[in-house]
Design an enzyme around this catalytic site. Structure first.
Site, PDB file in Angstrom:
ATOM      1  N   PRO A 122       0.829  -1.218   0.000  1.00 51.63           N
ATOM      2  CA  PRO A 122       0.000   0.000   0.000  1.00 51.63           C
ATOM      3  C   PRO A 122       0.861   1.266   0.000  1.00 51.63           C
ATOM      4  O   PRO A 122       0.369   2.347  -0.307  1.00 51.63           O
ATOM      5  CB  PRO A 122      -0.841  -0.119   1.277  1.00 51.63           C
ATOM      6  CG  PRO A 122      -0.193  -1.181   2.094  1.00 51.63           C
ATOM      7  CD  PRO A 122       0.568  -2.065   1.175  1.00 51.63           C
ATOM      8  N   GLU A 125       3.321  -6.471   8.242  1.00 56.65           N
ATOM      9  CA  GLU A 125       3.604  -5.044   8.031  1.00 56.65           C
ATOM     10  C   GLU A 125       4.558  -4.819   6.861  1.00 56.65           C
ATOM     11  O   GLU A 125       5.072  -3.722   6.672  1.00 56.65           O
ATOM     12  CB  GLU A 125       4.163  -4.422   9.309  1.00 56.65           C
ATOM     13  CG  GLU A 125       3.219  -4.530  10.500  1.00 56.65           C
ATOM     14  CD  GLU A 125       1.843  -3.952  10.212  1.00 56.65           C
ATOM     15  OE1 GLU A 125       1.743  -2.778   9.834  1.00 56.65           O
ATOM     16  OE2 GLU A 125       0.861  -4.705  10.363  1.00 56.65           O
ATOM     17  N   ASP A 134     -10.531   0.263 -24.941  1.00 56.06           N
ATOM     18  CA  ASP A 134     -11.185   0.249 -23.633  1.00 56.06           C
ATOM     19  C   ASP A 134     -10.883   1.511 -22.823  1.00 56.06           C
ATOM     20  O   ASP A 134     -10.163   2.395 -23.266  1.00 56.06           O
ATOM     21  CB  ASP A 134     -10.840  -1.023 -22.850  1.00 56.06           C
ATOM     22  CG  ASP A 134      -9.344  -1.198 -22.655  1.00 56.06           C
ATOM     23  OD1 ASP A 134      -8.592  -0.230 -22.858  1.00 56.06           O
ATOM     24  OD2 ASP A 134      -8.949  -2.318 -22.295  1.00 56.06           O
TER      25      ASP A 134
HETATM   26 CL1  6GU Z   1      -0.270  -3.687  -3.601  1.00 59.28          CL
HETATM   27  N1  6GU Z   1      -0.844  -4.382  -1.114  1.00 59.28           N
HETATM   28  C1  6GU Z   1      -1.540  -4.250   0.014  1.00 59.28           C
HETATM   29  N2  6GU Z   1      -1.259  -5.038   1.052  1.00 59.28           N
HETATM   30  N3  6GU Z   1      -2.495  -3.348   0.184  1.00 59.28           N
HETATM   31  C2  6GU Z   1      -2.754  -2.565  -0.857  1.00 59.28           C
HETATM   32  C3  6GU Z   1      -2.076  -2.653  -2.068  1.00 59.28           C
HETATM   33  C4  6GU Z   1      -1.108  -3.577  -2.160  1.00 59.28           C
HETATM   34  N4  6GU Z   1      -2.563  -1.722  -2.912  1.00 59.28           N
HETATM   35  C5  6GU Z   1      -3.505  -1.102  -2.238  1.00 59.28           C
HETATM   36  N5  6GU Z   1      -3.630  -1.601  -1.005  1.00 59.28           N
END
Ligand code: 6GU
Length: 242
Positions: free
Chosen positions: A88, A115, A172
């Site tokens: 994330p 984590e 698209d």
């Molecule tokens: Cl790539 N991994 C995780 N764990 N959470 C996410 C993500 C990736 N992309 C958005 N949220």
């Protein structure tokens, strides 16, 4: 294209063998291998994580297990690879990135849980190969596995021969920087709702104009950020009149 995925939950990647992707694997357009990270542990508990330096909640994935796994997976195939680490905290994965990945011979995905993975793993491989930490959106998933499914599907459909009709990828949403407008099929009237008259007119110019207008309208409504990001020459006089 060769794709390797290293994860502690190999079963999570089973959908890569389904539907369109499964067919691409079957025809040899795509060669996918999923590896269990725990195969590279040496202790009886097969531990892949440990407490974070500096304290705090959660666990961090240990670097030496990842190092041994990635060394072996990378060495098993001579083609130049890009390492992709879903997190994330990564840079946004976009359609432009999907096109760039589709031009690669080999992608290796390292799925973190908890984590995340000890940062030294990314830093180590980044010294000798391209490495991307990527995010699929502004929300938090439990691990990188579902993000890998998303990325592989977005990339695979761009490979020549994977989609039945190559125009599907060419036309698209995002190919012209706009969202696609609505689509209709038979019957002409369903529960009192009629298909827009112009689509049944046979007037190809009028149909193209109508589709362009609906795409512009929908994009302005749902994704004003995309309109703002269009290059200066993307809109013509007729577009601006809308
Ligand atoms: Cl790539 N991994 C995780 N764990 N959470 C996410 C993500 C990736 N992309 C958005 N949220």
């Amino acid at each position: 294209m060769r794709i390797d995925v290293v994860t502690i939950f190999p079963g999570y990647l089973a959908p890569l063998r389904e539907a369109l992707l499964g067919r691409a694997v079957g025809t040899g357009l795509l060669d996918i291998a999923v590896h269990d990270l725990r195969d590279w542990t040496h202790d009886v508990h097969q531990a892949v994580d440990d407490a974070p330096y500096g304290g705090g909640p959660g666990m961090v994935m240990r670097p030496h297990v990842w190092g041994e796994a990635l060394d072996d997976v990378l060495a098993a195939d001579p083609r130049p690879a890009r390492l992709v680490v879903p997190t994330p905290a990564g840079r946004p994965f976009t359609q432009a990135a999907a096109h760039a990945y589709a031009a690669q011979e080999r992608l290796v995905f390292a799925c973190g849980r908890y984590e995340g993975i000890d940062q030294r793993v990314v830093d180590h491989y980044a010294a000798s190969m391209p490495v991307d930490e990527i995010s699929i959106g502004d929300y938090v998933l439990v691990g990188g596995e579902v993000a890998v499914l998303v990325v592989v599907e977005a990339v695979a459909r761009l490979l020549p021969g994977v989609l039945g009709n190559p125009r599907s990828a060419a036309e698209d949403s995002f190919s012209d920087g706009l969202l696609e407008g609505p689509a209709y099929t038979r019957p002409e009237v369903w529960r009192g709702h009629a298909v827009p008259e112009v689509l049944r007119s046979g007037n190809h110019g009028a149909i193209a104009r109508w589709r362009r207008d609906r795409a512009l309208e929908r994009t302005a409504e749902r994704r004003p950020d995309l309109i703002a990001a269009l290059p200066p020459d993307a809109l013509d006089e007729a577009d601006r009149a809308l």
